[in-house]
Write an enzyme that holds these catalytic residues in place. Sequence first.
Site, mmCIF file in Angstrom:
data_model
loop_
_atom_site.group_PDB
_atom_site.id
_atom_site.type_symbol
_atom_site.label_atom_id
_atom_site.label_comp_id
_atom_site.label_asym_id
_atom_site.label_seq_id
_atom_site.Cartn_x
_atom_site.Cartn_y
_atom_site.Cartn_z
ATOM 1 N N ASN A 165 -5.487 7.787 8.569
ATOM 2 C CA ASN A 165 -6.320 6.656 8.161
ATOM 3 C C ASN A 165 -6.170 5.582 9.233
ATOM 4 O O ASN A 165 -5.137 4.942 9.325
ATOM 5 C CB ASN A 165 -5.836 6.164 6.788
ATOM 6 C CG ASN A 165 -6.504 4.868 6.365
ATOM 7 O OD1 ASN A 165 -7.472 4.430 6.971
ATOM 8 N ND2 ASN A 165 -5.975 4.253 5.311
ATOM 9 N N GLY A 201 2.978 0.821 5.270
ATOM 10 C CA GLY A 201 3.138 -0.061 6.423
ATOM 11 C C GLY A 201 4.449 -0.823 6.452
ATOM 12 O O GLY A 201 4.622 -1.743 7.241
ATOM 13 N N SER A 209 4.257 5.112 5.074
ATOM 14 C CA SER A 209 5.257 5.205 6.144
ATOM 15 C C SER A 209 5.648 6.638 6.486
ATOM 16 O O SER A 209 6.811 6.916 6.790
ATOM 17 C CB SER A 209 6.491 4.362 5.792
ATOM 18 O OG SER A 209 6.129 2.995 5.676
ATOM 19 N N LYS A 247 -7.670 2.811 9.568
ATOM 20 C CA LYS A 247 -7.840 1.435 9.068
ATOM 21 C C LYS A 247 -8.699 0.602 10.033
ATOM 22 O O LYS A 247 -9.597 1.141 10.663
ATOM 23 C CB LYS A 247 -6.470 0.800 8.806
ATOM 24 C CG LYS A 247 -5.616 1.658 7.859
ATOM 25 C CD LYS A 247 -4.389 0.962 7.333
ATOM 26 C CE LYS A 247 -3.614 1.908 6.433
ATOM 27 N NZ LYS A 247 -2.437 1.280 5.849
ATOM 28 N N GLU A 267 -5.379 -1.118 -0.162
ATOM 29 C CA GLU A 267 -5.829 -2.329 0.542
ATOM 30 C C GLU A 267 -7.209 -2.758 0.053
ATOM 31 O O GLU A 267 -7.512 -3.947 -0.040
ATOM 32 C CB GLU A 267 -5.823 -2.079 2.064
ATOM 33 C CG GLU A 267 -4.388 -2.039 2.590
ATOM 34 C CD GLU A 267 -4.166 -1.119 3.776
ATOM 35 O OE1 GLU A 267 -5.144 -0.707 4.428
ATOM 36 O OE2 GLU A 267 -2.992 -0.793 4.044
ATOM 37 N N HIS A 274 -8.468 2.955 -1.626
ATOM 38 C CA HIS A 274 -7.201 2.663 -0.938
ATOM 39 C C HIS A 274 -6.629 1.357 -1.501
ATOM 40 O O HIS A 274 -7.381 0.436 -1.846
ATOM 41 C CB HIS A 274 -7.436 2.549 0.571
ATOM 42 C CG HIS A 274 -6.151 2.484 1.329
ATOM 43 N ND1 HIS A 274 -5.428 1.322 1.434
ATOM 44 C CD2 HIS A 274 -5.430 3.438 1.977
ATOM 45 C CE1 HIS A 274 -4.315 1.563 2.134
ATOM 46 N NE2 HIS A 274 -4.300 2.843 2.472
ATOM 47 N N GLU A 280 0.159 6.970 -3.003
ATOM 48 C CA GLU A 280 0.716 6.029 -2.033
ATOM 49 C C GLU A 280 1.350 4.844 -2.759
ATOM 50 O O GLU A 280 0.636 3.914 -3.165
ATOM 51 C CB GLU A 280 -0.393 5.500 -1.114
ATOM 52 C CG GLU A 280 -1.176 6.575 -0.411
ATOM 53 C CD GLU A 280 -1.895 6.046 0.824
ATOM 54 O OE1 GLU A 280 -1.538 6.475 1.928
ATOM 55 O OE2 GLU A 280 -2.786 5.189 0.676
#
Length: 256
Positions: free
Chosen positions: A9, A172, A213, A11, A96, A94, A166
């Site tokens: 991904n 991250g 991660s 991003k 985010e 996602h 996730e």
Amino acid sequence: MRKPFIAGNWKLHETVAEATALAEALRASLADVESIELGVAPTATALYAVSEALKGSNIQVSAQNMYWAASGAFTGEISPPMVKELATHVIIGHSERRAYFGETDETVNRKIKAAFAHNLTPIVCIGENLEQNKAGETVAFVSQQIHGAFADIPAEEARKLTLAYEPIWAIGTGLTATPQDANRIIREAIRETLVDLYDEETAEAIRVQYGGSVKPQNIADFIVMPEIDGALVGGASLKVDSFTAIVKNAVEALAQ
Ligand code: PGA
């Protein structure tokens, strides 16, 4: 048997030129991989160039998001038929997007339906935040996300979908769930909910990636877990060397 699936991904990274170079390099470095399905998700502006760069390769192309309407007065959005011209997959929900762009279980469900209506394979992200994790609410929360995502999705479509578990606190941050915990959450929160919604066969057919991660150093520990069918990789998917090492280490771990 679920074939493992590792996707990068990208991003909000990479210009068209950078994305094309990354795609071309990965095409070369991963050309001999057969035991794992591969994908990359560039940003919308790079989808065309990356899809051209990867034509006929073993790396599939995914969008990172899309709107559910096929067309209309929705400034700034991209639609399922537009994605379908350039990609086979689309990441939906996602964390985010849920955190910064107002995605809810309901919009995720609408987008999943739109993806299937246009023959796109959704990669649907779910996962708990740190507070929920600490409060022991992970299984209940993830199970609720599964209920929301799969509302009114028939079993024959559900089976084609990929889930990405996730934990938000692992994205991250350099922190990861332990492979054992991720495996347990996938069994208790995801597969058992899917058995309730559908049946054993459907629950066992759906691939579940781990994300958060993932690195060359830890992929082997995740990929060998019985419930984990691959990975959705963010930061470490942006460098040819690290994404290649993740895939190669996974291939090796699975071959043992
Ligand atoms: P990360 O991101 O690998 O950088 O933690 C994973 C993701 O958000 O899909």
